[in-house]
Motif scaffolding. Structure first.
Motif, PDB file in Angstrom:
ATOM      1  N   ASN A 316       3.301 -16.279  -5.481  1.00  0.00           N
ATOM      2  CA  ASN A 316       4.384 -15.955  -4.562  1.00  0.00           C
ATOM      3  C   ASN A 316       4.889 -14.537  -4.780  1.00  0.00           C
ATOM      4  N   TYR A 317       5.048 -13.811  -3.672  1.00  0.00           N
ATOM      5  CA  TYR A 317       5.588 -12.453  -3.704  1.00  0.00           C
ATOM      6  C   TYR A 317       6.686 -12.335  -2.644  1.00  0.00           C
ATOM      7  N   LYS A 318       7.683 -11.510  -2.965  1.00  0.00           N
ATOM      8  CA  LYS A 318       8.741 -11.203  -2.014  1.00  0.00           C
ATOM      9  C   LYS A 318       8.540  -9.770  -1.531  1.00  0.00           C
ATOM     10  N   VAL A 319       8.347  -9.638  -0.215  1.00  0.00           N
ATOM     11  CA  VAL A 319       8.058  -8.325   0.357  1.00  0.00           C
ATOM     12  C   VAL A 319       9.350  -7.651   0.799  1.00  0.00           C
ATOM     13  N   ASP A 320       9.556  -6.419   0.337  1.00  0.00           N
ATOM     14  CA  ASP A 320      10.628  -5.567   0.849  1.00  0.00           C
ATOM     15  C   ASP A 320      10.019  -4.783   2.016  1.00  0.00           C
ATOM     16  N   MET A 321      10.367  -5.169   3.254  1.00  0.00           N
ATOM     17  CA  MET A 321       9.728  -4.575   4.421  1.00  0.00           C
ATOM     18  C   MET A 321      10.021  -3.084   4.557  1.00  0.00           C
ATOM     19  N   ASN A 322      11.190  -2.658   4.123  1.00  0.00           N
ATOM     20  CA  ASN A 322      11.537  -1.236   4.237  1.00  0.00           C
ATOM     21  C   ASN A 322      10.796  -0.394   3.208  1.00  0.00           C
ATOM     22  N   ALA A 323      10.733  -0.907   1.977  1.00  0.00           N
ATOM     23  CA  ALA A 323      10.055  -0.153   0.912  1.00  0.00           C
ATOM     24  C   ALA A 323       8.550  -0.346   0.929  1.00  0.00           C
ATOM     25  N   ARG A 324       8.074  -1.338   1.711  1.00  0.00           N
ATOM     26  CA  ARG A 324       6.646  -1.673   1.763  1.00  0.00           C
ATOM     27  C   ARG A 324       6.116  -2.003   0.360  1.00  0.00           C
ATOM     28  N   LYS A 325       6.859  -2.865  -0.337  1.00  0.00           N
ATOM     29  CA  LYS A 325       6.450  -3.307  -1.666  1.00  0.00           C
ATOM     30  C   LYS A 325       6.606  -4.826  -1.768  1.00  0.00           C
ATOM     31  N   ALA A 326       5.710  -5.452  -2.546  1.00  0.00           N
ATOM     32  CA  ALA A 326       5.777  -6.887  -2.779  1.00  0.00           C
ATOM     33  C   ALA A 326       5.950  -7.134  -4.270  1.00  0.00           C
ATOM     34  N   THR A 327       6.925  -7.970  -4.647  1.00  0.00           N
ATOM     35  CA  THR A 327       7.231  -8.219  -6.055  1.00  0.00           C
ATOM     36  C   THR A 327       7.164  -9.711  -6.339  1.00  0.00           C
ATOM     37  N   ASN A 328       6.501 -10.089  -7.457  1.00  0.00           N
ATOM     38  CA  ASN A 328       6.422 -11.506  -7.811  1.00  0.00           C
ATOM     39  C   ASN A 328       7.533 -11.883  -8.787  1.00  0.00           C
ATOM     40  N   ASP A 329       7.514 -13.148  -9.262  1.00  0.00           N
ATOM     41  CA  ASP A 329       8.573 -13.659 -10.133  1.00  0.00           C
ATOM     42  C   ASP A 329       8.645 -12.926 -11.466  1.00  0.00           C
ATOM     43  N   ARG A 330       7.541 -12.336 -11.901  1.00  0.00           N
ATOM     44  CA  ARG A 330       7.508 -11.633 -13.183  1.00  0.00           C
ATOM     45  C   ARG A 330       7.805 -10.141 -13.048  1.00  0.00           C
ATOM     46  N   GLY A 331       8.161  -9.734 -11.842  1.00  0.00           N
ATOM     47  CA  GLY A 331       8.510  -8.333 -11.627  1.00  0.00           C
ATOM     48  C   GLY A 331       7.328  -7.423 -11.344  1.00  0.00           C
ATOM     49  N   LYS A 332       6.130  -8.005 -11.221  1.00  0.00           N
ATOM     50  CA  LYS A 332       4.950  -7.193 -10.903  1.00  0.00           C
ATOM     51  C   LYS A 332       4.991  -6.800  -9.431  1.00  0.00           C
ATOM     52  N   THR A 333       4.767  -5.506  -9.181  1.00  0.00           N
ATOM     53  CA  THR A 333       4.913  -4.975  -7.821  1.00  0.00           C
ATOM     54  C   THR A 333       3.578  -4.488  -7.268  1.00  0.00           C
ATOM     55  N   LYS A 334       3.372  -4.762  -5.992  1.00  0.00           N
ATOM     56  CA  LYS A 334       2.192  -4.248  -5.296  1.00  0.00           C
ATOM     57  C   LYS A 334       2.653  -3.420  -4.097  1.00  0.00           C
ATOM     58  N   ILE A 335       2.008  -2.286  -3.902  1.00  0.00           N
ATOM     59  CA  ILE A 335       2.313  -1.419  -2.766  1.00  0.00           C
ATOM     60  C   ILE A 335       1.615  -1.962  -1.519  1.00  0.00           C
ATOM     61  N   LEU A 336       2.349  -1.960  -0.401  1.00  0.00           N
ATOM     62  CA  LEU A 336       1.791  -2.428   0.871  1.00  0.00           C
ATOM     63  C   LEU A 336       1.507  -1.268   1.800  1.00  0.00           C
ATOM     64  N   GLN A 337       0.563  -1.481   2.678  1.00  0.00           N
ATOM     65  CA  GLN A 337       0.164  -0.454   3.649  1.00  0.00           C
ATOM     66  C   GLN A 337      -0.026  -1.112   5.010  1.00  0.00           C
ATOM     67  N   ARG A 338       0.493  -0.470   6.053  1.00  0.00           N
ATOM     68  CA  ARG A 338       0.294  -0.943   7.408  1.00  0.00           C
ATOM     69  C   ARG A 338      -0.569   0.050   8.164  1.00  0.00           C
ATOM     70  N   VAL A 339      -1.691  -0.426   8.717  1.00  0.00           N
ATOM     71  CA  VAL A 339      -2.626   0.457   9.420  1.00  0.00           C
ATOM     72  C   VAL A 339      -2.702   0.020  10.880  1.00  0.00           C
ATOM     73  N   ALA A 340      -2.292   0.904  11.772  1.00  0.00           N
ATOM     74  CA  ALA A 340      -2.441   0.650  13.215  1.00  0.00           C
ATOM     75  C   ALA A 340      -3.844   1.041  13.627  1.00  0.00           C
ATOM     76  N   LYS A 341      -4.597   0.096  14.159  1.00  0.00           N
ATOM     77  CA  LYS A 341      -6.024   0.344  14.435  1.00  0.00           C
ATOM     78  C   LYS A 341      -6.249   1.230  15.645  1.00  0.00           C
ATOM     79  N   ASP A 342      -5.168   1.545  16.390  1.00  0.00           N
ATOM     80  CA  ASP A 342      -5.326   2.436  17.531  1.00  0.00           C
ATOM     81  C   ASP A 342      -5.045   3.885  17.158  1.00  0.00           C
ATOM     82  N   GLU A 343      -4.799   4.154  15.874  1.00  0.00           N
ATOM     83  CA  GLU A 343      -4.503   5.531  15.479  1.00  0.00           C
ATOM     84  C   GLU A 343      -5.702   6.434  15.764  1.00  0.00           C
ATOM     85  N   GLY A 344      -5.401   7.528  16.372  1.00  0.00           N
ATOM     86  CA  GLY A 344      -6.446   8.507  16.667  1.00  0.00           C
ATOM     87  C   GLY A 344      -7.235   8.187  17.903  1.00  0.00           C
ATOM     88  N   LYS A 345      -6.796   7.148  18.661  1.00  0.00           N
ATOM     89  CA  LYS A 345      -7.521   6.792  19.891  1.00  0.00           C
ATOM     90  C   LYS A 345      -6.701   7.181  21.097  1.00  0.00           C
TER      91      LYS A 345
END
Length: 345
Positions: A316-345
């Motif tokens: 289980n991870y809790k995502v901070d949508m503004n910071a684009r980070k996900a943190t689990n119960d032990r405080g481990k954090t993962k960076i999130l990335q959003r990719v729009a597939k129409d970029e450059g089209k």
């Protein structure tokens, strides 16, 4: 036109005066297609799409991809365009003469426009058609190609241990015995009932649903037969009337859950074509979320939610949508990335 290259531009100039049918056809040029059909667009989106579909069938093309016609310079609303394009596709798909065109795609790059097309499809699904194939199923088969079943499914009757009851009738005469036998049979028949449920979702029943059906059959005075050779597939329930009604309600609830799951997967597939959410993996490379989580993240972003709970590698991870980070119960954090597939089209 720029992406197609100068050869296509020259062909368009050459055939510019030859568009009595409302379109001209050129080679694919630099695009990844064999032919390009150029529409002389107006506000009649439905008739224009219909013309192209029939031309593709006439030329024996296997697939065709449309943009959202009229939503650019013509300024038509995407909701109106969605209704007209899908009306044309429905009418075309219902024709028994269609043999060659197997896949129809509509290329959309804007999330809000995608939702308009989805809602247009859903309206047809909710309208309660009596046709053997639901609108949503028909759209899916044309948008991603018709599925070819590798094995013909067979009908099946679930196993059931039957306790046989024997009546021994004695009487003063054969006439009285026959009358009593007839009376008993009438009583039994009055308590018997049969109901059939027809739905495409039955095709997606697996071991879980079959186990539930077997439990229902063991616990109730019913026989359940699954008829997969019909279109749509059917489940026939027969037995004591009160138990048949009870089991029918259970099966209908199972069908609803299957359809809801299929619908969610379909929406997730559509959205995944536009946006992909990822998290930074252990080897410093980004890993894509599954499509359902991807949809949940995008919906949370669109709704302006600050937090969302997700699962990453069964944790289980809790995502901070503004910071684009996900943190689990032990405080481990993962960076999130959003990719729009129409970029450059």
């Amino acid at each position: 036109m720029d992406a197609a290259g100068s050869q296509v531009t020259q062909e368009c100039a050459q055939y510019a005066g030859q568009h009595e049918s409302g379109f001209i056809t050129t080679q694919g040029g630099n695009l990844l297609c064999n032919k390009i059909i150029h529409l002389i667009t107006g506000n009649q989106v439905k008739s224009e799409v219909s013309k192209v579909l029939h031309e593709c069938e006439r030329r024996r093309y296997k697939s065709v991809a449309f943009p959202a016609i009229g939503t650019g310079q013509a300024g038509l609303s995407s909701a109106k365009v969605a209704d007209e394009m899908l009306d044309a596709i429905v009418e075309f798909a219902r024709q028994k003469s269609v043999q060659h065109l197997q896949a129809i795609k509509i290329v959309i790059f804007q999330t809000n426009m995608l939702m308009d097309f989805y809602e247009s499809m859903k309206k047809r699904e909710d309208s309660g058609s009596s046709t053997t194939e639901s609108w949503l199923s028909m759209f899916k088969s044309f948008f991603w190609g018709r599925k070819q079943s590798s094995e013909k499914k067979k009908s099946m009757i679930l196993e059931k241990k039957v306790n046989i009851v024997t009546f021994q009738i004695c009487g003063k005469s054969q006439e009285k015995v026959d009358a009593t036998e007839s009376w008993i049979k009438d009583l039994i028949l009055k308590e018997q009932f049969e109901s059939t449920i027809s739905d495409e979702a039955i095709e997606y029943f697996d071991e879980t649903q079959f186990a539930i059906l077997e439990d229902l059959q063991r616990g109730k005075q019913v026989d359940i037969e699954i008829l997969n050779t019909f279109s749509p597939p059917q489940i026939k329930i027969s037995g004591i009337s009160r138990d048949v009604c009870s089991v029918c309600l259970e099966v209908q609830e199972m069908v609803k859950k299957i359809k809801a799951t299929e619908e969610e997967q379909f929406k997730a597939e559509l959205l995944y074509n536009l946006v992909e959410w990822r998290y930074l993996g252990s080897n410093d490379s980004f890993v894509a979320f599954d499509k359902l989580t991807n949809m949940q993240l995008e919906h949370a972003r669109m709704a302006g939610k600050q937090y969302l709970n997700v699962r990453i590698k069964n944790k289980n991870y809790k995502v901070d949508m503004n910071a684009r980070k996900a943190t689990n119960d032990r405080g481990k954090t993962k960076i999130l990335q959003r990719v729009a597939k129409d970029e450059g089209k």
